[in-house]
Design a protein around this motif. Structure first.
Motif, mmCIF file in Angstrom:
data_model
loop_
_atom_site.group_PDB
_atom_site.id
_atom_site.type_symbol
_atom_site.label_atom_id
_atom_site.label_comp_id
_atom_site.label_asym_id
_atom_site.label_seq_id
_atom_site.Cartn_x
_atom_site.Cartn_y
_atom_site.Cartn_z
ATOM 1 N N LYS A 148 92.787 54.337 87.044
ATOM 2 C CA LYS A 148 92.023 53.439 87.918
ATOM 3 C C LYS A 148 92.042 52.018 87.336
ATOM 4 C CE LYS A 148 87.442 53.047 89.904
ATOM 5 N NZ LYS A 148 86.060 53.397 89.623
ATOM 6 N N LEU A 149 91.825 51.943 86.029
ATOM 7 C CA LEU A 149 91.799 50.625 85.388
ATOM 8 C C LEU A 149 93.202 50.015 85.348
ATOM 9 C CD1 LEU A 149 89.070 49.476 84.302
ATOM 10 C CD2 LEU A 149 90.213 49.362 82.107
ATOM 11 N N LEU A 150 94.205 50.870 85.143
ATOM 12 C CA LEU A 150 95.594 50.389 85.135
ATOM 13 C C LEU A 150 95.939 49.763 86.492
ATOM 14 C CD1 LEU A 150 98.418 50.197 83.819
ATOM 15 C CD2 LEU A 150 98.850 52.517 84.569
ATOM 16 N N PHE A 151 95.511 50.436 87.576
ATOM 17 C CA PHE A 151 95.798 49.894 88.909
ATOM 18 C C PHE A 151 95.025 48.603 89.161
ATOM 19 C CE2 PHE A 151 97.068 54.403 90.043
ATOM 20 C CZ PHE A 151 98.425 54.110 90.018
ATOM 21 N N LYS A 152 93.778 48.567 88.682
ATOM 22 C CA LYS A 152 92.992 47.327 88.831
ATOM 23 C C LYS A 152 93.682 46.182 88.098
ATOM 24 C CE LYS A 152 88.319 47.248 88.907
ATOM 25 N NZ LYS A 152 86.928 47.503 88.499
ATOM 26 N N ALA A 153 94.176 46.481 86.891
ATOM 27 C CA ALA A 153 94.868 45.455 86.097
ATOM 28 C C ALA A 153 96.111 44.972 86.832
ATOM 29 C CB ALA A 153 95.242 46.018 84.727
ATOM 30 N N ALA A 154 96.856 45.929 87.376
ATOM 31 C CA ALA A 154 98.103 45.578 88.077
ATOM 32 C C ALA A 154 97.818 44.647 89.247
ATOM 33 C CB ALA A 154 98.796 46.845 88.545
ATOM 34 N N LYS A 155 96.636 44.810 89.864
ATOM 35 C CA LYS A 155 96.271 43.969 91.008
ATOM 36 C C LYS A 155 95.513 42.718 90.582
ATOM 37 C CE LYS A 155 96.161 47.678 94.376
ATOM 38 N NZ LYS A 155 95.327 48.625 95.102
ATOM 39 N N GLY A 156 95.339 42.543 89.279
ATOM 40 C CA GLY A 156 94.654 41.349 88.773
ATOM 41 C C GLY A 156 93.167 41.345 89.054
ATOM 42 N N MET A 157 92.603 42.547 89.310
ATOM 43 C CA MET A 157 91.155 42.616 89.603
ATOM 44 C C MET A 157 90.356 42.523 88.307
ATOM 45 S SD MET A 157 91.491 45.662 92.394
ATOM 46 C CE MET A 157 89.755 45.918 92.713
ATOM 47 N N ASP A 158 89.088 42.139 88.448
ATOM 48 C CA ASP A 158 88.222 41.975 87.275
ATOM 49 C C ASP A 158 88.002 43.334 86.597
ATOM 50 O OD1 ASP A 158 86.413 41.142 85.393
ATOM 51 O OD2 ASP A 158 84.747 40.876 86.795
ATOM 52 N N LEU A 159 88.326 43.411 85.315
ATOM 53 C CA LEU A 159 88.162 44.647 84.557
ATOM 54 C C LEU A 159 86.797 44.710 83.879
ATOM 55 C CD1 LEU A 159 91.711 44.731 82.872
ATOM 56 C CD2 LEU A 159 90.998 45.778 85.041
ATOM 57 N N GLY A 160 86.032 43.654 84.018
ATOM 58 C CA GLY A 160 84.673 43.629 83.449
ATOM 59 C C GLY A 160 84.658 43.601 81.931
ATOM 60 N N LEU A 161 85.759 43.188 81.332
ATOM 61 C CA LEU A 161 85.870 43.251 79.862
ATOM 62 C C LEU A 161 84.832 42.405 79.143
ATOM 63 C CD1 LEU A 161 89.767 42.927 79.593
ATOM 64 C CD2 LEU A 161 88.401 45.013 79.407
ATOM 65 N N MET A 162 84.402 41.327 79.803
ATOM 66 C CA MET A 162 83.477 40.409 79.138
ATOM 67 C C MET A 162 82.016 40.730 79.455
ATOM 68 S SD MET A 162 85.587 38.789 77.409
ATOM 69 C CE MET A 162 84.633 37.463 76.706
ATOM 70 N N ASN A 163 81.807 41.801 80.232
ATOM 71 C CA ASN A 163 80.428 42.205 80.494
ATOM 72 C C ASN A 163 79.811 42.765 79.216
ATOM 73 O OD1 ASN A 163 81.013 41.530 83.081
ATOM 74 N ND2 ASN A 163 81.177 43.640 83.852
ATOM 75 N N ALA A 164 78.576 42.410 78.949
ATOM 76 C CA ALA A 164 77.924 42.821 77.700
ATOM 77 C C ALA A 164 77.920 44.337 77.543
ATOM 78 C CB ALA A 164 76.503 42.267 77.662
ATOM 79 N N ASP A 165 77.812 45.076 78.666
ATOM 80 C CA ASP A 165 77.712 46.535 78.556
ATOM 81 C C ASP A 165 79.060 47.240 78.747
ATOM 82 O OD1 ASP A 165 78.020 45.846 81.174
ATOM 83 O OD2 ASP A 165 76.473 47.198 81.951
ATOM 84 N N SER A 166 80.166 46.469 78.773
ATOM 85 C CA SER A 166 81.480 47.092 78.968
ATOM 86 C C SER A 166 81.864 47.934 77.754
ATOM 87 C CB SER A 166 82.545 46.012 79.190
ATOM 88 O OG SER A 166 83.832 46.612 79.180
ATOM 89 N N GLU A 167 82.343 49.169 78.048
ATOM 90 C CA GLU A 167 82.791 50.029 76.938
ATOM 91 C C GLU A 167 84.301 50.012 76.800
ATOM 92 O OE1 GLU A 167 81.057 53.890 77.417
ATOM 93 O OE2 GLU A 167 79.019 53.087 77.241
ATOM 94 N N VAL A 168 84.967 49.324 77.758
ATOM 95 C CA VAL A 168 86.433 49.308 77.713
ATOM 96 C C VAL A 168 86.896 48.560 76.464
ATOM 97 C CG1 VAL A 168 88.540 48.614 78.918
ATOM 98 C CG2 VAL A 168 86.534 49.361 80.221
ATOM 99 N N TRP A 169 87.662 49.255 75.661
ATOM 100 C CA TRP A 169 88.260 48.712 74.428
ATOM 101 C C TRP A 169 87.213 48.268 73.402
ATOM 102 C CZ3 TRP A 169 91.986 45.463 77.862
ATOM 103 C CH2 TRP A 169 92.967 46.316 78.406
ATOM 104 N N ALA A 170 85.960 48.720 73.579
ATOM 105 C CA ALA A 170 84.931 48.367 72.584
ATOM 106 C C ALA A 170 85.352 48.868 71.204
ATOM 107 C CB ALA A 170 83.584 48.958 72.991
ATOM 108 N N SER A 171 85.968 50.062 71.177
ATOM 109 C CA SER A 171 86.358 50.629 69.875
ATOM 110 C C SER A 171 87.644 49.999 69.334
ATOM 111 C CB SER A 171 86.531 52.145 69.989
ATOM 112 O OG SER A 171 87.537 52.423 70.933
ATOM 113 N N ASP A 172 88.293 49.167 70.153
ATOM 114 C CA ASP A 172 89.515 48.486 69.681
ATOM 115 C C ASP A 172 89.205 47.138 69.050
ATOM 116 O OD1 ASP A 172 91.913 50.159 70.666
ATOM 117 O OD2 ASP A 172 90.602 50.067 72.418
ATOM 118 N N ARG A 173 87.979 46.700 69.220
ATOM 119 C CA ARG A 173 87.627 45.363 68.699
ATOM 120 C C ARG A 173 87.873 45.273 67.189
ATOM 121 N NH1 ARG A 173 84.745 41.516 71.278
ATOM 122 N NH2 ARG A 173 84.269 41.850 73.472
ATOM 123 N N ALA A 174 87.489 46.338 66.479
ATOM 124 C CA ALA A 174 87.618 46.311 65.005
ATOM 125 C C ALA A 174 89.083 46.141 64.599
ATOM 126 C CB ALA A 174 87.034 47.579 64.411
ATOM 127 N N GLY A 175 89.981 46.821 65.316
ATOM 128 C CA GLY A 175 91.411 46.722 64.986
ATOM 129 C C GLY A 175 91.953 45.325 65.224
#
Ligand code: FMN
Length: 216
Positions: free
Chosen positions: A166-193
């Motif tokens: 679902k997120l891959l398709f949203k990305a492909a369409k350039g839709m907002d992935l909400g990455l900068m939302n304070a409560d977003s969990e997308v890639w939260a665990s990748d921040r450290a890397g």
């Protein structure tokens, strides 16, 4: 350069299609860089500037000379090359934020790299890739090309995997992935890397000219 002079780091959005996810993913990466702490608990004082290749409008490589043999920008045939040369020369290092396209990185970034050589040479670089499986194949290929222009890429190459289709398709369409939302969990665990790779980049920047400056 004084050891207290901030390093200039260009953060390159490597995708050029419209629509695209590249700009918002680059914003997410920049937020990780801005959150990185040096061992003393201070923040690297690098000046980060986002470079969007769509705004540079570089045509497919059209110089008659071989860039590695050009040491004076006046020798370039075209004004677009001189402008790109001036811009790349003004940075101490780069972060490439690249999607994976068909197991490689976008042709636009290869084109932008090929235009120059001595402007890239010796500079520190870091790659963050993204894709269905994180884009490792793209980052491995891009790393090899950065080594060809004698850049100094970090060993760590964070790879951001879209957590579901679902997120891959949203990305492909350039839709907002909400990455900068304070409560977003997308890639939260990748921040450290990403932060670890950035610390490595800071070390490479400092290795060229002295200890990294800190602020805060
Ligand atoms: C030409 C093209 C090829 C793609 N190939 C891959 C691929 O090999 N692996 C992958 O995980 N995703 C692939 N994708 C999906 C991209 O990861 C996804 O569309 C992403 O949003 C592309 O980044 P961009 O929006 O910044 O262009 C491809 C997308 C495009 C447009």
């Amino acid at each position: 350069m004084s050891s207290l002079t901030p390093f200039k780091v260009g953060v390159i959005i490597c995708s050029q299609r419209i629509p695209r996810a590249g700009p918002q993913i680059t914003d997410f990466v920049v937020s990780c860089l801005n959150n990185t702490k040096l061992s003393a608990g201070t923040i690297p004082s690098n000046n980060l500037t986002i470079i969007d290749l769509t705004e540079r409008a570089l045509p497919l490589f059209d110089e008659s000379g071989i860039p590695s043999q050009i040491h004076d920008p006046a020798e370039y045939d075209h004004e677009h090359t001189r402008a790109w040369s001036k811009e790349v020369s003004s940075y101490d290092g780069f972060v490439f934020v690249t999607p994976q396209y068909n197991w490689g990185y976008p042709a636009s970034v290869k084109n932008a790299i090929d235009y120059l050589f001595n402007e890239w040479k010796g500079k520190a670089a870091m790659i963050v890739s993204y894709g269905g499986h994180g884009g490792n194949k793209a980052s491995a290929q891009l790393r090899q090309v950065l080594e060809a222009v004698e850049m100094r890429p970090t060993v760590k190459m964070p790879a951001l995997s879209f957590p579901d289709r679902k997120l891959l398709f949203k990305a492909a369409k350039g839709m907002d992935l909400g990455l900068m939302n304070a409560d977003s969990e997308v890639w939260a665990s990748d921040r450290a890397g990403i932060e670890e790779a950035y610390l490595e980049l800071c070390d490479l920047l400092a290795a060229a000219v002295g200890p990294i400056a800190a602020k805060g």
